[in-house]
Design a protein around this motif. Structure first.
Motif, short mmCIF file in Angstrom:
data_model
loop_
_atom_site.label_atom_id
_atom_site.label_comp_id
_atom_site.label_asym_id
_atom_site.label_seq_id
_atom_site.Cartn_x
_atom_site.Cartn_y
_atom_site.Cartn_z
N LEU A 34 1.08 -1.53 0.05
CA LEU A 34 0.13 0.35 0.16
C LEU A 34 0.63 1.32 -0.16
CD1 LEU A 34 -2.77 -1.33 2.67
CD2 LEU A 34 -2.91 -0.68 0.44
N PHE A 35 1.71 0.85 1.05
CA PHE A 35 2.38 2.52 0.62
C PHE A 35 3.41 3.25 -0.60
CE2 PHE A 35 7.17 4.69 1.42
CZ PHE A 35 6.39 5.71 1.72
N ASP A 36 3.80 1.33 -1.12
CA ASP A 36 4.54 1.69 -2.75
C ASP A 36 3.41 1.81 -3.19
OD1 ASP A 36 7.05 0.84 -4.17
OD2 ASP A 36 5.50 -0.29 -5.25
N VAL A 37 2.92 1.48 -3.38
CA VAL A 37 1.23 2.37 -4.59
C VAL A 37 1.73 3.46 -3.93
CG1 VAL A 37 -1.03 1.77 -5.34
CG2 VAL A 37 0.65 -0.74 -4.83
N MET A 38 0.88 3.67 -2.95
CA MET A 38 0.28 5.33 -2.88
C MET A 38 1.61 6.25 -2.81
SD MET A 38 -3.03 5.41 -1.88
CE MET A 38 -3.34 6.62 -1.54
N PHE B 9 14.36 2.27 1.74
CA PHE B 9 13.77 0.88 2.70
C PHE B 9 12.56 0.19 1.94
CE2 PHE B 9 11.79 0.14 6.55
CZ PHE B 9 12.85 -1.50 7.38
N LEU B 10 11.85 1.55 2.33
CA LEU B 10 9.96 0.87 2.16
C LEU B 10 9.86 0.01 0.76
CD1 LEU B 10 7.92 3.88 3.69
CD2 LEU B 10 8.23 1.61 4.47
N ALA B 11 10.50 1.06 -0.27
CA ALA B 11 10.39 0.23 -1.38
C ALA B 11 10.93 -1.03 -1.88
CB ALA B 11 10.83 0.89 -2.61
#
Length: 302
Positions: free
Chosen positions: A256-260, A276-278
């Motif tokens: 969700l974070f990556d898409v948003m 990091f999140l990717a």
């Protein structure tokens, strides 16, 4: 003129640049060593788990067959990122052809969606095993397992193929992707044309996978209800469902974070946090899924 440019985009690969990791020139050997070790760990752990499941007849149960496919998918997705990134670190050249960028995007995101459908199938497996134990082997027959596995592979791949075609059959006016690897929406943003069709198709895919999320939620509502009435069901739930829940939570929030961020992100977010999140999507699931499922959970009799 636009038609000629479109034909050029389709026929002749052009070069795109990717984001360069922070201080990669000074610490490339550290980056390279860390990511090489992670990639080797992913290959070692997942391949070892697959071989154990294949060689041990006692593990030829639906739960472990689905786990085997989860591990194969982890290797498939990791191989879409690590070899390219490791070669970039060695060569200090963060460049990729448009065709290879499309292929990398397809591999990484088909793997991510495959993981979600496999987790959906596994939630159904746990629902039948705990809520309807007497019907388990009659419901999850060999043919049913084959159909569920085909579903978990075909639906994601056939969802990503049109998205990849729609994003690459466009006129590009920019040639830099602000990410360590190619993803579909980053490719879409390289074009100056309208992204309306891509958005519509993205929402259609989102609806399809929301249906998978509904299946998972319904399965767990029924699982929790069944566990209230039986101590044995509660034991089975904690043994086999808790790792599944942890995997789902980690996967869902990271995706969700990556898409948003890809669609609505801001440069106000620090680059290190973005990276990091990717990277969490290509590091955490393929490393920890086989560990929490295959090494820390004991097999229990159906």
């Amino acid at each position: 003129m636009n038609i000629l440019n479109l034909v050029d985009n389709m026929s002749y690969p052009f070069r795109l640049t990717l984001m360069m990791p922070k201080e990669s020139k000074s610490y490339w050997h550290i980056y390279f060593t860390c990511f090489l070790l992670i990639y080797l760990a992913i290959l070692s752990i997942n391949i070892r788990l697959v071989m154990v499941i294949i060689m041990q007849k006692a593990l030829h149960e639906p739960m472990y067959i689905f786990l085997c496919h989860l591990s194969v998918n982890g290797v498939y997705g990791a191989s879409g990122f690590y070899p390219k990134f490791l070669s970039d670190l060695i060569l200090d050249s963060y460049v990729i052809s448009s065709h290879m960028c499309a292929l990398q995007s397809f591999v990484i995101y088909s793997s991510l969606l495959c993981e979600f459908t496999i987790l959906t199938v596994m939630s159904y497996d746990r629902y039948v095993a705990i809520c309807k134990p007497l019907d388990y082997h009659s419901k999850l027959t060999k043919n049913t397992c084959v159909k569920l596995i085909l579903f978990s592979w075909f639906v994601p791949n056939f969802s990503v193929i049109p998205a990849a075609l729609l994003s690459n059959l466009r006129l590009f006016c920019k040639y830099h992707i602000d990410k360590l690897y190619c993803d579909n929406w980053s490719i879409v943003k390289l074009s100056c044309a309208s992204s309306f069709v891509n958005n519509v198709y993205g929402y259609i895919v989102a609806v399809i996978f929301c249906c998978c999320a509904v299946i998972i939620i319904v399965s767990y509502v029924k699982l929790i209800s069944a566990c209230k009435a039986s101590l044995e069901n509660r034991r089975k739930f904690w043994q086999t469902c808790l790792p599944h829940i942890l995997s789902l939570i980690n996967y869902t929030f990271a995706l969700l974070f990556d898409v948003m961020y890809s669609r609505y992100g801001s440069n106000d977010i620090p680059e290190s946090l973005r990276n990091f999140l990717a990277l969490e999507l290509v590091i955490v699931p393929p490393v920890f899924n086989p560990l929490i499922y295959g090494l820390n959970i004991r097999a229990w009799e159906m």
